[in-house]
Design an enzyme around this catalytic site. Structure first.
Site, PDB file in Angstrom:
ATOM      1  N   ALA A  10      19.751 -37.046   4.488  1.00  0.00           N
ATOM      2  CA  ALA A  10      19.959 -37.236   3.050  1.00  0.00           C
ATOM      3  C   ALA A  10      19.414 -38.553   2.513  1.00  0.00           C
ATOM      4  CB  ALA A  10      21.451 -37.115   2.733  1.00  0.00           C
ATOM      5  N   ALA A  11      19.921 -39.669   3.009  1.00  0.00           N
ATOM      6  CA  ALA A  11      19.506 -40.972   2.482  1.00  0.00           C
ATOM      7  C   ALA A  11      18.052 -41.268   2.819  1.00  0.00           C
ATOM      8  CB  ALA A  11      20.413 -42.073   3.028  1.00  0.00           C
ATOM      9  N   GLU A  32      13.258 -39.585  13.274  1.00  0.00           N
ATOM     10  CA  GLU A  32      14.490 -38.821  13.440  1.00  0.00           C
ATOM     11  C   GLU A  32      14.701 -38.538  14.929  1.00  0.00           C
ATOM     12  OE1 GLU A  32      17.792 -36.873  13.506  1.00  0.00           O
ATOM     13  OE2 GLU A  32      17.099 -37.725  11.603  1.00  0.00           O
ATOM     14  N   SER A  38      16.524 -33.106   6.766  1.00  0.00           N
ATOM     15  CA  SER A  38      17.007 -32.667   5.454  1.00  0.00           C
ATOM     16  C   SER A  38      17.810 -31.363   5.501  1.00  0.00           C
ATOM     17  CB  SER A  38      15.824 -32.502   4.488  1.00  0.00           C
ATOM     18  OG  SER A  38      15.253 -33.740   4.201  1.00  0.00           O
ATOM     19  N   CYS A  42      27.369 -30.463   5.216  1.00  0.00           N
ATOM     20  CA  CYS A  42      28.625 -29.955   4.649  1.00  0.00           C
ATOM     21  C   CYS A  42      28.719 -28.440   4.727  1.00  0.00           C
ATOM     22  CB  CYS A  42      28.772 -30.417   3.204  1.00  0.00           C
ATOM     23  SG  CYS A  42      28.879 -32.215   3.031  1.00  0.00           S
ATOM     24  N   ASP A 280      25.432 -43.016   5.201  1.00  0.00           N
ATOM     25  CA  ASP A 280      26.656 -43.116   5.998  1.00  0.00           C
ATOM     26  C   ASP A 280      26.667 -44.275   6.983  1.00  0.00           C
ATOM     27  OD1 ASP A 280      27.295 -40.834   4.648  1.00  0.00           O
ATOM     28  OD2 ASP A 280      27.355 -39.524   6.396  1.00  0.00           O
ATOM     29  N   ASN A 302      22.678 -39.471  -0.825  1.00  0.00           N
ATOM     30  CA  ASN A 302      21.510 -39.140  -1.635  1.00  0.00           C
ATOM     31  C   ASN A 302      21.272 -40.164  -2.732  1.00  0.00           C
ATOM     32  OD1 ASN A 302      20.104 -36.354  -1.115  1.00  0.00           O
ATOM     33  ND2 ASN A 302      22.250 -36.058  -0.607  1.00  0.00           N
ATOM     34  N   TYR A 423      36.851 -25.189 -24.517  1.00  0.00           N
ATOM     35  CA  TYR A 423      38.086 -24.402 -24.562  1.00  0.00           C
ATOM     36  C   TYR A 423      37.804 -22.960 -24.991  1.00  0.00           C
ATOM     37  CZ  TYR A 423      41.999 -22.094 -26.818  1.00  0.00           C
ATOM     38  OH  TYR A 423      42.920 -21.142 -27.205  1.00  0.00           O
ATOM     39  N   TRP A 431      44.761 -27.999 -24.972  1.00  0.00           N
ATOM     40  CA  TRP A 431      44.761 -29.283 -24.273  1.00  0.00           C
ATOM     41  C   TRP A 431      44.514 -29.007 -22.799  1.00  0.00           C
ATOM     42  CZ3 TRP A 431      44.627 -33.664 -26.936  1.00  0.00           C
ATOM     43  CH2 TRP A 431      45.174 -33.704 -28.220  1.00  0.00           C
TER      44      TRP A 431
END
Length: 442
Positions: A10-11, A32, A38, A42, A280, A302, A423, A431
């Site tokens: 990611a980074a 790597e 990439s 998750c 991370d 990211n 809404y 609300w």
């Protein structure tokens, strides 16, 4: 300009793409240690139960795409073991052959991510003990759990809960083993209780307040001995957290925090000239705490990667920081948090107030409404929002994101009432629940 980036996820690749876009003369090499670039870490728990068909589907871009389309020298199986910041040389070994390599840089980004924390206790070398952090981890778990019945998960955080759901969905008996008195330690206890209820509803066993002593077994793990009892098991997944993957760095030059995270300034520069860090493996400025923190998430990686890449390419940009937003699905409930929980507020010494209420996600007269347990925390004097936690059904994500925006802009409860939120009876009340919570305190 010769750019070297350690880390291909990611980074690292967010930074590489920004350098590519902003420096036409850039010579970019990314290193790597594994085969994969990439990919969405998750999504890995959902590969285990088949909701995502295979690990191939979580890969966003393969290394050959970076090479062919963007002229980025995306190398695989390169494990970095040393950074010589005086000579500006990165060195290491080919992951498979252990043959050495070295490469010179003008500017360097360290984006090595985090690694799973592993328990250091007797029996750790037994087979059948895994953690989940990478594609190879996922594929190993899928292969090995096929013929087991009882799985024990050590840890009850984000990954632990997601794995518990995934394994339950494929018919495994699941036990969660904890040192503490609740799952989801980022939540206050009254909200964590709702998560416990959801676990019990799906026949997941939770063992609280027990210290792990040793794993038992001959070749394959067959149990866990705790401070109180022995628990038979066929398989173990350790999900006790992650730590920055920075063991290869010399902390005397590139300054590290106590947990090993790299210290960075708002431009993502380290304490050494021409060396940046993101994701991370780095610290993250927490806007709520007004200090460096460590909350490793893909969204932050990211963002930091993008900003590091811009600065490396000569485009001045700063990282605005995080407010601590997170969300996860656990069976039929959604668990969300943004900002501070009550424990964090107390540690910071704030004079605060809080309210916890059960609310409905849509108009009460419209069919299909689902309950949410909402906890709001605010400063007593200024009424500035400090944190929001929600456990419930549909609509948790929307309210957490409203809270995240409010926290980012340091909004007071009164200002929440002015928000022009969407809404219609199938989606909300006149609300919004977050506004209702604020309105009761004014």
């Amino acid at each position: 300009m010769k750019y070297v980036i350690i880390g291909g996820d990611a980074a690292g690749m967010s930074a590489a793409m920004e350098i590519y876009r902003h420096d036409p003369q850039a010579d970019i090499t990314t290193l790597e240690s594994g085969h994969n670039y990439s990919y969405g870490q998750c999504g890995l728990p959902y590969v285990i139960d088949g909701r995502i068909g295979s690990t191939e589907e979580v890969i966003a871009r393969r290394p050959e795409v970076f090479r062919d389309k963007y002229n980025i020298d995306a190398r695989t199986m390169h494990t970095v073991t040393n950074v010589d910041t005086d000579r500006q040389i990165v060195s290491g070994v080919f992951t498979n052959t252990r043959e050495p390599f070295s490469i010179q840089y003008d500017k360097l980004l360290i984006a090595t991510g985090a690694k799973s924390v592993k328990l250091k206790m007797e029996g750790r070398e037994l087979k059948g003990i895994r953690s989940l952090k990478s594609i190879p981890d996922t594929e190993a778990i899928i292969g090995e759990v096929k013929n087991v019945e009882q799985v024990t998960i050590v840890g009850g955080g984000y990954i632990g809960l997601e794995i518990a759901e995934a394994l339950s969905e494929i018919g495994k008996k699941v036990r969660i083993l904890l040192r503490s008195g609740q799952v989801a330690s980022f939540l206050d206890h009254e909200l964590a209780k709702k998560v416990h209820e959801e676990a019990y509803k799906h026949q997941i066993e939770i063992v609280f307040n027990e210290e792990m002593v040793r794993y038992t077994g001959t070749d394959w793990v067959d149990g866990i001995q705790t401070s109180k009892e022995h628990y038979p098991t066929d398989f173990v997944i350790e999900a006790i957290g992650v730590q920055p993957n920075t063991d290869f760095l010399d902390g005397d030059k590139i300054e590290l925090a106590k947990n090993g995270a790299i210290r960075v300034n708002p431009h993502l520069e380290t304490t050494v000239k021409n060396v940046y860090a993101a994701g991370d493996c780095a610290q993250h400025f927490n806007r709520m705490k007004q200090r460096a923190d460590y909350i490793p998430l893909g969204t932050t990686a990211n963002k930091q990667g993008r900003i590091a890449g811009l600065n490396m390419a000569g485009v001045a940009e700063t990282f605005a920081g995080i407010v601590g937003s997170s969300i996860l699905k656990f069976f039929d409930v959604t668990i969300g948090k943004t900002g501070l929980n009550e424990k964090e507020v107390k540690e910071l010494g704030f004079d605060y107030e809080e309210s916890t209420k059960e609310v409905t996600n849509i108009s009460s007269y419209y069919p299909g409404g689902e309950d949410m347990l909402v906890k709001m925390i605010w400063k007593k004097d200024s009424k500035r929002l400090l944190g929001l936690q929600i456990v419930g059904g549909a609509g948790v994500d929307k309210r957490i994101d409203v809270g995240a925006v409010a926290l980012f802009h340091q909004m007071r409860l009164r200002e929440l009432l002015d928000l022009d939120l969407s809404y219609a009876p199938p989606f909300n009340s006149v609300w919004d629940p977050v506004q209702k919570m604020a309105k009761r305190q004014l």
